[in-house]
Design a protein around this motif. Sequence first.
Motif, PDB file in Angstrom:
ATOM      1  N   GLU A   1      38.447  40.933 -17.301  1.00  0.00           N
ATOM      2  CA  GLU A   1      37.187  41.264 -16.628  1.00  0.00           C
ATOM      3  C   GLU A   1      36.317  40.017 -16.510  1.00  0.00           C
ATOM      4  OE1 GLU A   1      35.407  44.510 -18.808  1.00  0.00           O
ATOM      5  OE2 GLU A   1      36.632  45.959 -17.721  1.00  0.00           O
ATOM      6  N   GLY A   2      35.570  39.927 -15.420  1.00  0.00           N
ATOM      7  CA  GLY A   2      34.683  38.784 -15.271  1.00  0.00           C
ATOM      8  C   GLY A   2      34.118  38.718 -13.870  1.00  0.00           C
TER       9      GLY A   2
ATOM     10  N   GLU B   1      23.421  48.237 -29.113  1.00  0.00           N
ATOM     11  CA  GLU B   1      24.367  48.661 -28.065  1.00  0.00           C
ATOM     12  C   GLU B   1      25.698  47.929 -28.191  1.00  0.00           C
ATOM     13  OE1 GLU B   1      23.872  51.112 -25.984  1.00  0.00           O
ATOM     14  OE2 GLU B   1      21.845  51.453 -26.731  1.00  0.00           O
TER      15      GLU B   1
ATOM     16  N   ILE C   1      26.087  44.614 -28.524  1.00  0.00           N
ATOM     17  CA  ILE C   1      26.055  43.304 -27.851  1.00  0.00           C
ATOM     18  C   ILE C   1      25.400  42.297 -28.798  1.00  0.00           C
ATOM     19  CG2 ILE C   1      25.176  42.024 -25.861  1.00  0.00           C
ATOM     20  CD1 ILE C   1      25.286  44.601 -24.243  1.00  0.00           C
TER      21      ILE C   1
ATOM     22  N   MET D   1      19.812  44.444  -8.005  1.00  0.00           N
ATOM     23  CA  MET D   1      19.151  43.584  -9.001  1.00  0.00           C
ATOM     24  C   MET D   1      18.366  42.499  -8.287  1.00  0.00           C
ATOM     25  SD  MET D   1      21.636  43.315 -12.248  1.00  0.00           S
ATOM     26  CE  MET D   1      22.135  44.825 -13.094  1.00  0.00           C
TER      27      MET D   1
ATOM     28  N   LEU E   1      19.806  45.140 -27.980  1.00  0.00           N
ATOM     29  CA  LEU E   1      21.158  44.867 -27.489  1.00  0.00           C
ATOM     30  C   LEU E   1      22.179  44.969 -28.621  1.00  0.00           C
ATOM     31  CD1 LEU E   1      20.546  41.945 -24.963  1.00  0.00           C
ATOM     32  CD2 LEU E   1      21.263  44.280 -24.412  1.00  0.00           C
TER      33      LEU E   1
ATOM     34  N   ALA F   1      32.534  42.492 -23.377  1.00  0.00           N
ATOM     35  CA  ALA F   1      33.229  43.782 -23.496  1.00  0.00           C
ATOM     36  C   ALA F   1      32.416  44.923 -22.887  1.00  0.00           C
ATOM     37  CB  ALA F   1      33.531  44.083 -24.962  1.00  0.00           C
ATOM     38  N   VAL F   2      31.090  44.773 -22.888  1.00  0.00           N
ATOM     39  CA  VAL F   2      30.225  45.858 -22.398  1.00  0.00           C
ATOM     40  C   VAL F   2      29.936  45.703 -20.902  1.00  0.00           C
ATOM     41  CG1 VAL F   2      27.954  46.949 -22.660  1.00  0.00           C
ATOM     42  CG2 VAL F   2      29.204  46.161 -24.687  1.00  0.00           C
ATOM     43  N   LEU F   3      29.639  44.473 -20.468  1.00  0.00           N
ATOM     44  CA  LEU F   3      29.195  44.247 -19.091  1.00  0.00           C
ATOM     45  C   LEU F   3      30.177  43.392 -18.280  1.00  0.00           C
ATOM     46  CD1 LEU F   3      25.384  43.613 -19.793  1.00  0.00           C
ATOM     47  CD2 LEU F   3      26.483  45.755 -19.084  1.00  0.00           C
ATOM     48  N   GLY F   4      31.265  42.968 -18.902  1.00  0.00           N
ATOM     49  CA  GLY F   4      32.272  42.198 -18.161  1.00  0.00           C
ATOM     50  C   GLY F   4      31.941  40.726 -18.041  1.00  0.00           C
ATOM     51  N   THR F   5      30.792  40.301 -18.561  1.00  0.00           N
ATOM     52  CA  THR F   5      30.393  38.892 -18.484  1.00  0.00           C
ATOM     53  C   THR F   5      29.367  38.595 -19.565  1.00  0.00           C
ATOM     54  OG1 THR F   5      29.469  37.173 -17.020  1.00  0.00           O
ATOM     55  CG2 THR F   5      28.531  39.359 -16.804  1.00  0.00           C
TER      56      THR F   5
ATOM     57  N   MET G   1      14.450  56.576 -18.453  1.00  0.00           N
ATOM     58  CA  MET G   1      15.463  55.743 -19.089  1.00  0.00           C
ATOM     59  C   MET G   1      14.896  54.348 -19.298  1.00  0.00           C
ATOM     60  SD  MET G   1      18.943  56.853 -17.099  1.00  0.00           S
ATOM     61  CE  MET G   1      18.186  56.635 -15.471  1.00  0.00           C
ATOM     62  N   LYS G   2      15.200  53.801 -20.438  1.00  0.00           N
ATOM     63  CA  LYS G   2      14.640  52.500 -20.795  1.00  0.00           C
ATOM     64  C   LYS G   2      15.573  51.363 -20.372  1.00  0.00           C
ATOM     65  CE  LYS G   2      12.767  49.948 -24.668  1.00  0.00           C
ATOM     66  NZ  LYS G   2      13.515  49.229 -25.663  1.00  0.00           N
ATOM     67  N   ASN G   3      14.992  50.334 -19.773  1.00  0.00           N
ATOM     68  CA  ASN G   3      15.753  49.122 -19.480  1.00  0.00           C
ATOM     69  C   ASN G   3      15.757  48.263 -20.741  1.00  0.00           C
ATOM     70  OD1 ASN G   3      16.579  46.546 -18.743  1.00  0.00           O
ATOM     71  ND2 ASN G   3      15.752  46.734 -16.674  1.00  0.00           N
ATOM     72  N   ILE G   4      16.896  48.171 -21.377  1.00  0.00           N
ATOM     73  CA  ILE G   4      16.994  47.508 -22.685  1.00  0.00           C
ATOM     74  C   ILE G   4      16.721  46.015 -22.573  1.00  0.00           C
ATOM     75  CG2 ILE G   4      18.652  46.898 -24.507  1.00  0.00           C
ATOM     76  CD1 ILE G   4      19.835  49.733 -24.143  1.00  0.00           C
ATOM     77  N   ILE G   5      17.101  45.421 -21.460  1.00  0.00           N
ATOM     78  CA  ILE G   5      16.842  43.990 -21.256  1.00  0.00           C
ATOM     79  C   ILE G   5      15.398  43.762 -20.812  1.00  0.00           C
ATOM     80  CG2 ILE G   5      17.427  42.047 -19.719  1.00  0.00           C
ATOM     81  CD1 ILE G   5      20.365  42.806 -20.072  1.00  0.00           C
TER      82      ILE G   5
ATOM     83  N   ARG H   1      27.962  51.954 -18.701  1.00  0.00           N
ATOM     84  CA  ARG H   1      27.372  50.973 -19.624  1.00  0.00           C
ATOM     85  C   ARG H   1      26.252  50.178 -18.947  1.00  0.00           C
ATOM     86  NH1 ARG H   1      33.103  50.377 -21.426  1.00  0.00           N
ATOM     87  NH2 ARG H   1      33.266  48.547 -20.095  1.00  0.00           N
ATOM     88  N   TYR H   2      26.481  49.757 -17.695  1.00  0.00           N
ATOM     89  CA  TYR H   2      25.416  49.063 -16.947  1.00  0.00           C
ATOM     90  C   TYR H   2      24.187  49.948 -16.807  1.00  0.00           C
ATOM     91  CZ  TYR H   2      27.341  44.586 -15.543  1.00  0.00           C
ATOM     92  OH  TYR H   2      27.779  43.291 -15.554  1.00  0.00           O
TER      93      TYR H   2
ATOM     94  N   ALA I   1      14.399  43.578 -17.742  1.00  0.00           N
ATOM     95  CA  ALA I   1      14.398  42.844 -16.472  1.00  0.00           C
ATOM     96  C   ALA I   1      15.635  43.285 -15.717  1.00  0.00           C
ATOM     97  CB  ALA I   1      14.446  41.337 -16.703  1.00  0.00           C
ATOM     98  N   ASN I   2      15.559  43.333 -14.394  1.00  0.00           N
ATOM     99  CA  ASN I   2      16.764  43.693 -13.654  1.00  0.00           C
ATOM    100  C   ASN I   2      17.017  42.752 -12.480  1.00  0.00           C
ATOM    101  OD1 ASN I   2      15.024  44.423 -11.667  1.00  0.00           O
ATOM    102  ND2 ASN I   2      15.875  46.467 -11.352  1.00  0.00           N
TER     103      ASN I   2
ATOM    104  N   ILE J   1      31.847  41.665  -9.911  1.00  0.00           N
ATOM    105  CA  ILE J   1      32.505  41.643 -11.216  1.00  0.00           C
ATOM    106  C   ILE J   1      33.705  42.571 -11.179  1.00  0.00           C
ATOM    107  CG2 ILE J   1      32.212  42.176 -13.677  1.00  0.00           C
ATOM    108  CD1 ILE J   1      29.357  41.377 -13.494  1.00  0.00           C
TER     109      ILE J   1
ATOM    110  N   ILE K   1      22.288  50.073 -20.150  1.00  0.00           N
ATOM    111  CA  ILE K   1      21.595  48.822 -20.516  1.00  0.00           C
ATOM    112  C   ILE K   1      20.385  48.581 -19.610  1.00  0.00           C
ATOM    113  CG2 ILE K   1      21.810  46.294 -20.674  1.00  0.00           C
ATOM    114  CD1 ILE K   1      23.377  47.710 -22.883  1.00  0.00           C
ATOM    115  N   PHE K   2      20.532  48.856 -18.296  1.00  0.00           N
ATOM    116  CA  PHE K   2      19.456  48.551 -17.352  1.00  0.00           C
ATOM    117  C   PHE K   2      18.553  49.753 -17.054  1.00  0.00           C
ATOM    118  CE2 PHE K   2      22.402  45.051 -16.735  1.00  0.00           C
ATOM    119  CZ  PHE K   2      21.535  43.979 -16.746  1.00  0.00           C
ATOM    120  N   GLY K   3      18.819  50.889 -17.708  1.00  0.00           N
ATOM    121  CA  GLY K   3      17.929  52.042 -17.565  1.00  0.00           C
ATOM    122  C   GLY K   3      17.870  52.618 -16.169  1.00  0.00           C
TER     123      GLY K   3
END
Lengths: 149, 149
Positions: free
Chosen positions: B93-94, A115, A117, B67, A112, A137-141, A1-5, B26-27, A7-8, B15, B30-32
Motif C-alpha cells: 500500500e502507498g 487509534e 498510530i 481534502m 492518534l 497500516a491505517v492510512l496506507g502512507t 464525528m470528530k476529526n482526530i487530526i 479508517r480514513y 485538519a483535512n 493511494i 480519523i478525519f471525522g
Amino acid sequence: MKNIIGANSICQVGIVVKDIEASAQRYAKIFGVDVPEIIITDTVDLAHTQLRGRPSPARAKLTFFKMGQLSLELIEPLGGPSTWKEFLDQHGEGVHHLAFEIKNMDAVLKNLEAEGIPVLQSGDYTGGQYTYVGSEAVLGTVVELLENF
Amino acid sequence: MKNIIGANSICQVGIVVKDIEASAQRYAKIFGVDVPEIIITDTVDLAHTQLRGRPSPARAKLTFFKMGQLSLELIEPLGGPSTWKEFLDQHGEGVHHLAFEIKNMDAVLKNLEAEGIPVLQSGDYTGGQYTYVGSEAVLGTVVELLENF
C-alpha cells in the motif's frame, strides 16, 4: 464525528529521492519553473531529531515546489537513521508522506496513538515542529503533522 | 520556460490499498467524515483500458475524500494487469500517483514522451479520459493526467 487530526487540507506531499539536485532540475524542466533553493535540515542539537523515541543525527536536503494549495517537497536523506532513509531503502524513490498543518501537537498525537498510530519521527525547524506518524497500516502512507508557532 | 504538463496544481493524490472498504472506514474515522461512495471503474469495453498500449480487462474500486484543493483517492485493484496492481505487488500500500487536470492530452503526452516519460496506462471514464505516465524515474512517482470534456 470528530476529526482526530483537526485538519483535512493536505498542505504538502513529500517525495523521497536519491539525488535532490538532479530531481529538482527535472521537476523544474517539466513544470517550467526555476529550481528552488535547496536547504539542509538543522543538526540534531538544533533539530532535536528523534526516530522512534531515540535521538538521531539524521539530516536531509529539502526543496519545495509550490503547486496550488500545497507544496511538493523533495527530500534526500543524508545519513543517520530516519524515516526518509528507511523509505528509500525499502521502496526506492516515491511519495513518502502527506502533511497537514495542525494545532496542539501533543493532543493530536495522543488521539492518534489511541487509534493505533504511533509517533515515528519528530524534530524542530525554525518556526515550528514536525512529527511523522507511523500511519502506513491505517492510512496506507506516513502522515506528517506540522505545527508552526 | 514552458510548463510541459500545462498545469501545476495537484488535484488528486491516489493511494493504492488492499481492501478499500476497510481503508475508507479508517480514513473516515480519523478525519471525522462519512465514508464516501465506493465505485467500480467501467468494464474494458466502456473504459478502453490500456496498459503499455495493450487492452487490459483491469478494473478497480475507487473512492474519493475531499481534502482542501484536492481529492484523496483510494484505489483497490480488482484483477487484470494494471499499474495499480503492479504498484501493490511491488511496494505494498502507498501513494501511487499525483494527478493534474490538463487540456490537450495528445500534445501533453507527446511533449512528455520527448522528456523520457512514456504512457503507462490510459482509459476513459464518464466525462473524461485519464492517462498515467511512467514518470517514476524522472519525477519519483507516477503522474496521472486527467482531461474532462
